[in-house]
Design a protein around this motif. Structure first.
Motif, mmCIF file in Angstrom:
data_model
loop_
_atom_site.group_PDB
_atom_site.id
_atom_site.type_symbol
_atom_site.label_atom_id
_atom_site.label_comp_id
_atom_site.label_asym_id
_atom_site.label_seq_id
_atom_site.Cartn_x
_atom_site.Cartn_y
_atom_site.Cartn_z
ATOM 1 N N GLN A 1 -1.596 -6.325 2.267
ATOM 2 C CA GLN A 1 -2.875 -5.721 2.630
ATOM 3 C C GLN A 1 -2.901 -4.212 2.380
ATOM 4 O O GLN A 1 -3.972 -3.615 2.298
ATOM 5 C CB GLN A 1 -3.183 -5.998 4.099
ATOM 6 C CG GLN A 1 -3.251 -7.464 4.461
ATOM 7 C CD GLN A 1 -3.447 -7.681 5.946
ATOM 8 O OE1 GLN A 1 -3.851 -6.774 6.685
ATOM 9 N NE2 GLN A 1 -3.156 -8.897 6.414
ATOM 10 N N TYR A 2 -1.726 -3.614 2.290
ATOM 11 C CA TYR A 2 -1.640 -2.155 2.152
ATOM 12 C C TYR A 2 -1.421 -1.704 0.711
ATOM 13 O O TYR A 2 -1.295 -0.503 0.460
ATOM 14 C CB TYR A 2 -0.530 -1.610 3.047
ATOM 15 C CG TYR A 2 -0.855 -1.704 4.507
ATOM 16 C CD1 TYR A 2 -1.670 -0.758 5.125
ATOM 17 C CD2 TYR A 2 -0.369 -2.756 5.282
ATOM 18 C CE1 TYR A 2 -1.982 -0.844 6.475
ATOM 19 C CE2 TYR A 2 -0.672 -2.850 6.641
ATOM 20 C CZ TYR A 2 -1.481 -1.892 7.221
ATOM 21 O OH TYR A 2 -1.797 -1.993 8.546
ATOM 22 N N GLN A 3 -1.361 -2.634 -0.219
ATOM 23 C CA GLN A 3 -1.186 -2.241 -1.617
ATOM 24 C C GLN A 3 -2.417 -1.475 -2.092
ATOM 25 O O GLN A 3 -3.547 -1.928 -1.931
ATOM 26 C CB GLN A 3 -0.938 -3.475 -2.475
ATOM 27 C CG GLN A 3 0.384 -4.151 -2.156
ATOM 28 C CD GLN A 3 0.577 -5.459 -2.888
ATOM 29 O OE1 GLN A 3 -0.078 -5.731 -3.888
ATOM 30 N NE2 GLN A 3 1.502 -6.282 -2.405
ATOM 31 N N GLY A 4 -2.168 -0.300 -2.645
ATOM 32 C CA GLY A 4 -3.248 0.580 -3.051
ATOM 33 C C GLY A 4 -3.758 1.454 -1.923
ATOM 34 O O GLY A 4 -4.740 2.175 -2.095
ATOM 35 N N LYS A 5 -3.076 1.410 -0.782
ATOM 36 C CA LYS A 5 -3.498 2.180 0.379
ATOM 37 C C LYS A 5 -2.319 2.982 0.941
ATOM 38 O O LYS A 5 -1.201 2.891 0.462
ATOM 39 C CB LYS A 5 -4.045 1.243 1.460
ATOM 40 C CG LYS A 5 -5.207 0.376 1.000
ATOM 41 C CD LYS A 5 -5.648 -0.573 2.097
ATOM 42 C CE LYS A 5 -6.778 -1.491 1.623
ATOM 43 N NZ LYS A 5 -7.189 -2.449 2.675
ATOM 44 N N SER A 6 -2.594 3.741 1.977
ATOM 45 C CA SER A 6 -1.571 4.514 2.665
ATOM 46 C C SER A 6 -1.466 4.035 4.098
ATOM 47 O O SER A 6 -2.440 3.548 4.688
ATOM 48 C CB SER A 6 -1.898 6.009 2.637
ATOM 49 O OG SER A 6 -1.919 6.499 1.303
ATOM 50 N N LEU A 7 -0.290 4.182 4.665
ATOM 51 C CA LEU A 7 -0.078 3.856 6.064
ATOM 52 C C LEU A 7 1.018 4.733 6.624
ATOM 53 O O LEU A 7 1.803 5.340 5.884
ATOM 54 C CB LEU A 7 0.274 2.388 6.249
ATOM 55 C CG LEU A 7 1.668 1.890 5.798
ATOM 56 C CD1 LEU A 7 1.913 0.487 6.364
ATOM 57 C CD2 LEU A 7 1.828 1.874 4.294
ATOM 58 N N ASP A 8 1.080 4.808 7.932
ATOM 59 C CA ASP A 8 2.096 5.602 8.601
ATOM 60 C C ASP A 8 3.473 4.992 8.346
ATOM 61 O O ASP A 8 3.629 3.772 8.294
ATOM 62 C CB ASP A 8 1.796 5.635 10.110
ATOM 63 C CG ASP A 8 2.792 6.481 10.864
ATOM 64 O OD1 ASP A 8 3.743 5.895 11.429
ATOM 65 O OD2 ASP A 8 2.635 7.707 10.884
ATOM 66 N N LEU A 9 4.480 5.842 8.186
ATOM 67 C CA LEU A 9 5.822 5.357 7.889
ATOM 68 C C LEU A 9 6.323 4.394 8.951
ATOM 69 O O LEU A 9 6.950 3.379 8.643
ATOM 70 C CB LEU A 9 6.801 6.531 7.755
ATOM 71 C CG LEU A 9 8.259 6.145 7.478
ATOM 72 C CD1 LEU A 9 8.393 5.411 6.153
ATOM 73 C CD2 LEU A 9 9.158 7.380 7.489
ATOM 74 N N GLU A 10 6.059 4.693 10.213
ATOM 75 C CA GLU A 10 6.531 3.810 11.287
ATOM 76 C C GLU A 10 5.885 2.439 11.178
ATOM 77 O O GLU A 10 6.527 1.418 11.439
ATOM 78 C CB GLU A 10 6.251 4.446 12.643
ATOM 79 C CG GLU A 10 7.116 5.665 12.949
ATOM 80 C CD GLU A 10 8.609 5.340 12.876
ATOM 81 O OE1 GLU A 10 9.016 4.275 13.386
ATOM 82 O OE2 GLU A 10 9.359 6.147 12.293
ATOM 83 N N LYS A 11 4.624 2.387 10.796
ATOM 84 C CA LYS A 11 3.963 1.106 10.584
ATOM 85 C C LYS A 11 4.590 0.371 9.411
ATOM 86 O O LYS A 11 4.818 -0.852 9.471
ATOM 87 C CB LYS A 11 2.466 1.324 10.347
ATOM 88 C CG LYS A 11 1.710 0.059 9.950
ATOM 89 C CD LYS A 11 1.771 -1.027 11.028
ATOM 90 C CE LYS A 11 0.970 -2.245 10.619
ATOM 91 N NZ LYS A 11 1.059 -3.347 11.628
ATOM 92 N N LEU A 12 4.888 1.094 8.341
ATOM 93 C CA LEU A 12 5.522 0.491 7.173
ATOM 94 C C LEU A 12 6.826 -0.188 7.557
ATOM 95 O O LEU A 12 7.110 -1.318 7.131
ATOM 96 C CB LEU A 12 5.774 1.553 6.102
ATOM 97 C CG LEU A 12 6.586 1.117 4.874
ATOM 98 C CD1 LEU A 12 5.845 0.050 4.080
ATOM 99 C CD2 LEU A 12 6.914 2.310 3.993
ATOM 100 N N LYS A 13 7.612 0.468 8.369
ATOM 101 C CA LYS A 13 8.911 -0.078 8.755
ATOM 102 C C LYS A 13 8.779 -1.381 9.521
ATOM 103 O O LYS A 13 9.654 -2.250 9.437
ATOM 104 C CB LYS A 13 9.689 0.954 9.579
ATOM 105 C CG LYS A 13 10.181 2.145 8.764
ATOM 106 C CD LYS A 13 10.984 3.106 9.637
ATOM 107 C CE LYS A 13 11.554 4.250 8.815
ATOM 108 N NZ LYS A 13 12.344 5.199 9.663
ATOM 109 N N THR A 14 7.704 -1.540 10.266
ATOM 110 C CA THR A 14 7.528 -2.779 11.032
ATOM 111 C C THR A 14 7.248 -3.981 10.130
ATOM 112 O O THR A 14 7.341 -5.124 10.579
ATOM 113 C CB THR A 14 6.378 -2.650 12.048
ATOM 114 O OG1 THR A 14 5.119 -2.557 11.350
ATOM 115 C CG2 THR A 14 6.566 -1.459 12.952
#
Length: 234
Positions: free
Chosen positions: A166-179
């Motif tokens: 869902q996040y491909q082509g988007k940005s997210l917080d690093l902590e969220k990415l790790k989850t």
């Protein structure tokens, strides 16, 4: 030009393989098969192609993690979180005992003839394979053929939440990415134009492909900072 891009200019396929990280303690010429765990390294292809658009396969990149390699590692210490053996001697995959031997062209051809292998590595992987064997495979403790067969056998270690898509082509917080990834992972980012991009993910495993959780400090390459991280899309 920073260290990351200077290294890529030397060889885009090596993914900065020849440049040591500032805190890396590479044990060059170590005895083969002597390590604590493995890092199954995968590269997010859209980021790689964003950085090196002229590379083979980047005219039509895919939204996939390609296998970069399987890298033996020693446990981190207070002084270093990046302690690989490299270019090992007395390897089971060599007919020489005192040097890190080169990859056999026969073995390389056999590996590339396996569709399962070709599907998980970048296009035109010849240089990559030669480098991966000489630097990392010689430390693995198996034959050359078994090393590349394990690219396929251990690929199941690479798994993450379907939410990642869902996040491909988007940005997210690093902590969220790790989850979105299991706890036995380490991350590498790349910086370009003031933005932070997800570049590589390292799955820490044992030889059977099971999660290795005794080292939670491994850091290979550029550390992802606690800020917005972009996941480019092809």
């Amino acid at each position: 030009m920073n260290r990351l891009y200077a290294s890529m200019a030397l060889s885009v396929i090596s993914f900065c393989a020849h440049a040591l990280d500032p805190d890396e303690e590479s044990q060059e010429g170590a005895p083969s098969a002597n390590f604590d765990y493995l890092a199954y390294a995968v590269t997010w292809q859209p980021t790689f192609c964003l950085l090196t658009p002229a590379t083979a396969g980047c005219n039509k990149p895919k939204n996939v993690f390609y296998t970069h390699g399987i890298w033996p590692y020693y446990n981190s210490t207070a002084q270093s979180a990046n302690r690989p053996p490299s270019s090992c001697i007395k390897s089971a995959g060599c007919n020489q005992t005192e040097v890190a031997c080169e990859l056999s062209t026969t073995v390389q051809a056999q590996a590339q003839a396996d569709n399962r292998f070709s599907e998980i590595v970048t296009e035109s992987p010849e240089y990559l394979m030669k480098h991966e064997w000489q630097k990392h495979g010689t430390c693995y403790g198996t034959s050359q053929r078994e090393y590349f067969e394990d690219f396929v056998r251990l690929r199941d270690a690479v798994h993450y939440s379907p939410e990642f898509n869902q996040y491909q082509g988007k940005s997210l917080d690093l902590e969220k990415l790790k989850t979105l990834f299991p706890s036995n992972t380490s991350f590498r980012c790349a910086s370009l134009g003031g933005k932070q991009y997800l570049f590589e993910v390292f799955f820490l495993i044992d030889r059977q492909g099971q999660p290795y959780t005794q080292d939670n400090k491994l850091q290979i390459g550029e550390k992802c900072q606690l800020r917005e991280t972009h996941i480019p899309s092809a």
